[in-house]
Structure formats: C-alpha cells, structure tokens
Design an enzyme around this catalytic site. Sequence first.
Site, PDB file in Angstrom:
ATOM      1  N   ASP A   1     -44.766 -17.231 -37.156  1.00 61.47           N
ATOM      2  CA  ASP A   1     -44.108 -18.083 -37.507  1.00 61.47           C
ATOM      3  C   ASP A   1     -42.649 -17.870 -37.597  1.00 61.47           C
ATOM      4  OD1 ASP A   1     -44.653 -16.625 -39.714  1.00 61.47           O
ATOM      5  OD2 ASP A   1     -45.378 -18.396 -40.846  1.00 61.47           O
ATOM      6  N   HIS A   2     -42.601 -16.722 -38.075  1.00 63.25           N
ATOM      7  CA  HIS A   2     -41.093 -16.239 -38.546  1.00 63.25           C
ATOM      8  C   HIS A   2     -40.063 -16.025 -37.254  1.00 63.25           C
ATOM      9  CE1 HIS A   2     -42.560 -16.203 -42.510  1.00 63.25           C
ATOM     10  NE2 HIS A   2     -41.302 -15.518 -43.058  1.00 63.25           N
TER      11      HIS A   2
ATOM     12  N   ASP B   1     -46.179 -12.204 -47.721  1.00 64.36           N
ATOM     13  CA  ASP B   1     -45.096 -13.171 -47.820  1.00 64.36           C
ATOM     14  C   ASP B   1     -45.031 -13.839 -49.248  1.00 64.36           C
ATOM     15  OD1 ASP B   1     -43.169 -14.885 -45.857  1.00 64.36           O
ATOM     16  OD2 ASP B   1     -43.956 -16.291 -47.544  1.00 64.36           O
TER      17      ASP B   1
ATOM     18  N   ARG C   1     -35.486 -21.623 -50.606  1.00 64.34           N
ATOM     19  CA  ARG C   1     -34.486 -20.486 -50.959  1.00 64.34           C
ATOM     20  C   ARG C   1     -33.189 -21.029 -50.265  1.00 64.34           C
ATOM     21  NH1 ARG C   1     -38.098 -15.270 -50.475  1.00 64.34           N
ATOM     22  NH2 ARG C   1     -38.877 -15.515 -52.481  1.00 64.34           N
TER      23      ARG C   1
ATOM     24  N   SER D   1     -37.874 -11.928 -51.255  1.00 64.71           N
ATOM     25  CA  SER D   1     -38.914 -12.245 -50.403  1.00 64.71           C
ATOM     26  C   SER D   1     -39.942 -10.855 -50.681  1.00 64.71           C
ATOM     27  CB  SER D   1     -38.728 -12.223 -48.857  1.00 64.71           C
ATOM     28  OG  SER D   1     -38.760 -10.995 -48.450  1.00 64.71           O
TER      29      SER D   1
ATOM     30  N   ARG E   1     -40.698  -8.579 -48.423  1.00 57.79           N
ATOM     31  CA  ARG E   1     -40.527  -7.724 -47.250  1.00 57.79           C
ATOM     32  C   ARG E   1     -40.489  -6.339 -47.697  1.00 57.79           C
ATOM     33  NH1 ARG E   1     -34.837 -10.465 -46.014  1.00 57.79           N
ATOM     34  NH2 ARG E   1     -36.198 -12.093 -46.149  1.00 57.79           N
TER      35      ARG E   1
HETATM   36  S1  SF4 Z   1     -40.402 -19.770 -47.184  1.00 60.33           S
HETATM   37 FE1  SF4 Z   1     -41.135 -18.271 -45.865  1.00 60.33          FE
HETATM   38  S2  SF4 Z   1     -43.037 -18.987 -44.685  1.00 60.33           S
HETATM   39 FE2  SF4 Z   1     -42.093 -20.542 -45.684  1.00 60.33          FE
HETATM   40  S3  SF4 Z   1     -40.946 -21.664 -44.077  1.00 60.33           S
HETATM   41 FE3  SF4 Z   1     -39.639 -20.336 -45.399  1.00 60.33          FE
HETATM   42  S4  SF4 Z   1     -39.446 -18.424 -43.974  1.00 60.33           S
HETATM   43 FE4  SF4 Z   1     -41.328 -19.410 -43.593  1.00 60.33          FE
END
Ligand code: SF4
Length: 750
Positions: free
Chosen positions: A89-90, A154, A442, A637, A639
Amino acid sequence: MVRTFYNELADKINKIKDSFNRPLTLSEKILYSHLYNNKNIVSLRRGVDYVDFAPDRIAMQDATAQMALLQFMMAGENRTSVPASVHCDHLIMAKSGAPEDMKSALITNREVYDFLSSVCNKYGIGFWRPGAGIIHQIILENYAFPGGMMIGTDSHTPNAGGLGMVAIGVGGADAVDVMTGMEWELKLPKLIGIKLNGKLNGWTSAKDIILKVAGLLTVSGGTGCIVEYFGEGAESLSCTGKATICNMGAEIGATCSIFGYDDSMARYLFATGRKEIAVLADKNRKHLNSDPEIFSDPTKYLDRFIEINISDLEPHINGPFTPDLATPVSRMKAEVEKNKWPVKVDAGLIGSCTNSSYEDISRAASVVKNALNVRLTAKSEFKITPGSEQIRYIAERDGYFKLFEKIGGEVFANACGPCIGQWDRKGSDQNLVNTVIHSFNRNFAKRTDGNPNTHAFVASPEIVTAIAISGKLTFNPITDTLLNSEGKEVKIAEPVGLELPPQGFGKIENGYQEPEKNGSDVDIIIASDSERLQPLKPFKEWDGSDFSNLPLLIKAKGKCTTDHISMAGFWLKYRGHLENISDNYMIGAVNYFNDKTNLILNQLTHKYDTVPSVARAYKSAGIGSVVAGEENFGEGSSREHAAMEPRYLNVKAVIVKSFARIHETNLKKQGVLTLTFSNKEDYYKIKENDKIDITVLKEFSPGKQLTVVLNHPDGEKEKITANHSYNETQIAWFKAGSALNLIRKSKKST
Ligand code: SF4
C-alpha cells in the site's frame, strides 16, 4: 485459531479474575489472556514492569515489511510461527488517478513486490497485492476479531481497536520476534478511560472525537497507555467510526486504543462475512467488555479518566504541522487570522486507512449532493483515496464516485498515496506556501506532498468536503453561507450517511495471494546490483568497553519525528536497502546550532556538511558518534529504519529529553544505546564540537544511571547523568549488538 480462542476465553478470563480478585478492564482481560508465560500477574505494575506477550497475528505494510522480512530471513526459520500478512500500500505514488498510478506502480516497484510475494510464499505469510488496499482497512475487513491481540509494523495498527482488539504498532524487529515464536515484550501499559456521553449529531462525526482528544492529550499524552472508550456515546458509534478513533490514537502516542464489543461490531462482522465470529463474540460479550464496576467507579481502576459529551461536540480542524493543534470549526476564522495561515485551500483529500469507511464516503457524498442541490461547485481540488478494493467497489457501485466526479473529484489508487508523501503533486517542488485539508491522521511537514510549506490540516471527511467546496479554511458549514452559480447566498445542508452498504459488500476479486503450503522450494531473488533491496549483515557485538571521545553528530532542535529522522516520500523506495536509505538519516532534523536542516559540523574536517555525509565520514574513520534531541524524540511512525540507519552509520548512543515509545524500543533492538537526560537542562550543555564519553557501561543494569562526560573543545569536562529504561533482556540485546543477534544465538543453541 479464532474458534479455539473463543472456546477457551471464558476459562482464561475467570482464572485471571480469580487471581486479581477485583474487577478488570477490557485491556487487562485481553493483555492477561495473551501472556507468553504465566507469571505472577498480580504483582505486575502498570507503567513499570515489562511483560512478555504472545500476539495472535502480525500485519506488515510493504515499506516496513521489506526490512522486517530481511531480518526474519536471517533468523533461520522455515515458517512464520503465527498468522501474518503483508500489504502492498505504501509504495504506490498518487499522480494521475488510480488506473495510471497502478500501472506505473507495478513497473516501478516490480522487484519489491516480487521479493515480498516470494518471501510470503516461502514462509507461509498472506500477501495482499498492490491495489488490494491499505493494511489497516484490510485487517478490519478480514482479520480483526474482538478480544484478540495483534502487532503490526505500522503505527496505525491500533485501527483494529475499533473491532475490540488490542492492536499495537511496532518495529519490524518486534514482528521478527513473534514470527520466530519468541515472546514479544512490552512495558505493561497504563490505562486511560474516556467516557463518551450523548450522541453525535449534525456535522460532527467520530473523527471529531479523536481530534478533540488529540487536543486534550497532545501528541505525547497517551504515551505508554492504552485508551479505553466506553459509555452510551461509544455504543452509539459505528464500528468503523470506532476504528477511526483508534487509528488516530497513534497521534497521542497511545500504545493503542480500544472499544468494548457491542452491536455495532456484530453488525460489521455480519456485513463483512464473518457471522461465525459475531456469534462467538456475542456468547462471550461480558468477557469482551470491562467489568461493570469499572464503569461505575472508573477513577478507582484507571490511571486517568476523561469525560466528553459528544452531543455538544463541535467539528474540529487540527493543524497545521501537528495533529494535536485542535481548533473547533467556529474558532477557525480567528485562529487563521491570528496565525496568518493561508486561507485559500488548494486541495481537499478524503479517504486513507483512517477515514474511508462506507459511512465516511456516504456522508462526504451527501455533502456533495447537498452542495450540488443548491448549485454550488468546488473551489478546491478534491481527491479520494479508498482504503481497500472492497470499499472502492461499493463506493463506485452505489454511485458515490459519480457524485464526486461532478465536483471534479479524482479517485486515487487504494493505497496510502498523499497520506505518506506519495503524492506527485504538480508544482510541489516549488515549495510554495499553500493550504490543504485532509481526513488522514498525520500532518507533519512534508508528509502530504513533500513540500515543507504545505500547511496540512486534518478534519472529518464531511468537513474536508465542505471546505473543498468553499475553497476557504475559514468556512464553517454550520453557520456560513456560500455564493452559488446564480449569485445567491446558500447553505450546505447537514450530511447524512449510512453505516453499512444496504446492498452488502458484494463479492470481488480482493487481491489476496494465499502462500504455498510448503514453501521450501521457493527461491527469494534479490539482484546483486539492486538499488532497492540488499540482504542484511549482522551488526557487531558490543566490545565490552565504555564509549569514549565520540563526536556529537547532531543536536536536534524541537520536534524530531520519525519523518525528520528517516523521511518517507522519495525515500520509501529504499526501504529494503539499508545502505542506500541511510542517506536520509536525520536530514529533516533542525541543527540546534544553526537552525538549519541537514547541515552539521564535521569535527574531522571542521567544515559543514550533510548529516549522512558526516556520519559516513566518522564511520569510515572507525569513529562512533552521538545524537542528542529534545522531547518525544522519534514520535510518529513505527519505521525501524529510523533506528537501523543510525546503527548502520555507527551512531553509538541517542540522548534525549524523552523518547516516543516505539522509536526507543526500535533503537534498543538495533543495539543503539538510548538514554534520557536525568536533568533535562543538560541538553543545553552539549556543544557543537563536543566529544562525548559514556561510562560505567560494564555495570549497565536496570535502573542504574549511566555517566556521560562532555569533553568541551576548550578542555573543560562536564559530567552529567543519564537515565535509561533498559531491563535485563534489553541489556542483553545491547551487548549482543542487536535483538536479532540474540535470537539467532538462542536458535543456534537449541
Ligand atoms: S496512516 Fe499509514 S497506513 Fe494509513 S493511509 Fe496513511 S500511510 Fe497508509
């Protein structure tokens, strides 16, 4: 697994209750029913003791999965020990709409997808192909179950708390522990209870609850805590609304957030084809909620208690640059004026894993419909990011995308896109000052489009849609009118939405790849000249000596999130290549001594250079270095690149005023010494060209302070003390060079 879990649940909970001889909260029930080893649980202290857990499952997204799986491959296992899934997804860049963007992602990221797919096949991990959707939405739709416990690589893993799960964001090294059948360690969280009274109405939605909570608790107020929501207001929310609140609980630093099992969860489970789980959960309803005494006397059992009347709650808009700067929509005009935020809104974006439920999409669509009814069009660009192929399918089938198109809406791929800086936005490289508003979670600098001057605000999908139509950040749809195409002052009627699709979710090709039953013949291919993937080499063990004469690498000033430490956006492509991604280490952090980013003193050449260049120069000279920082260092995050990069670059210690939980654990796991100033004012004693000693490491033990000596360039020495939060196991990680080194050693010896 789920069936066995529910069959054993009552017995387990009754035993736990007998041990405590007091009422239990939901979080306690879930945590204590997932212990790795039975301990003397009654003596465990919240916020103090580390406890070993055995989570039910693991989820990984493609950006973090690469490093997690590269580490797992070093552990010497044949299969993952617990069910696990990987979600692509990222890495999908949002640019020209879903079809074009998907085509280009499949070309650009081919080697990474092939790598992940083959590792999943080999080790028995479920693989969700690119386009299937965003990790947390897929988990909610397919895997989450009330009373379960999961970890995910995540930080928004807590989304599954909307379905009554303790779901915690971790670094990849934690995932490796669980995949190898080892215990997963966590400091027993404290408990914050939030009672929601009343019922949402009008323009206010579940998103506004968490926007309000973020304002109350700030970005660090939930650190080390599980937030439990309850009360009539909680029960009145949809399951997906609950998930939004839990998802964005990451923005207050909470370990996770959770709601007790109720009818909304049963409805969601039924609708998403999991009737059997709903029936089993119904039978266990009392074990999937806190005991009634907790609700009647919350302050007796919880570490902190807050009440919010959601009937009176106003929609909020949070930001810019931080998700806890909360402003009720009626006060935006004054705040915008006072802070000189750009009023004109260039783009409104809805969706993401946080807010793309059927309810969200249908309420945003009703705003569009109401606006079109009074002949309004949108003044800002409008983008939609569906959370999953399932959501995309029903939103299109039920005509919502057609409505969005009427105001110029563009649908991006079912992926993170603009939520993680993966928005190839026209003109963003010119760094112009501008405003966008989105329903993601975020909004740190550069996170939307890479432009540090994009002022990103966070709001509910319905407020984002209304503001995109008005084109103004100051627009309050509850009170304000807009001029329509006929020159008349009109209002947009209140949104209405549907909790679940009346026609059901339907059957779709969901993009799931089941792993091979026996993957021993599956080859994992990493090209030797790959720029994106690189097999890992174990880090060196600690040599048993104190650290001495380590130059200061950077003293970071102010907010230093994982985005500042290891940026996303462009750098996402190197998430499987430690050497290459280390070129982004701390490039977003502000140097305390010159207020500039990515410009620090090289103590060898006495010249200024970029952070990665200076770190590499020290490393080549065989010298370690030290990083200093302020409060909540590493927030954001999960990460672990933000922890592996300093380790790779030979940073020996990070000393800060305070750490964000996941980042501190990540650094510990990679063997970087994490310390906090025992006197926060000592941060100011560190000079730009200091050499730093860290002594008494031979006596490194839980609770014992370490001594840090600052050797100033004029020959003066200043001794300060530093605290640490290491327990015995974590000290063993440090000594072994990393947690993974320790796992490998213990696997070899068994
Ligand atoms: S919060 Fe994280 S997992 Fe959710 S859409 Fe944004 S980047 Fe993707």
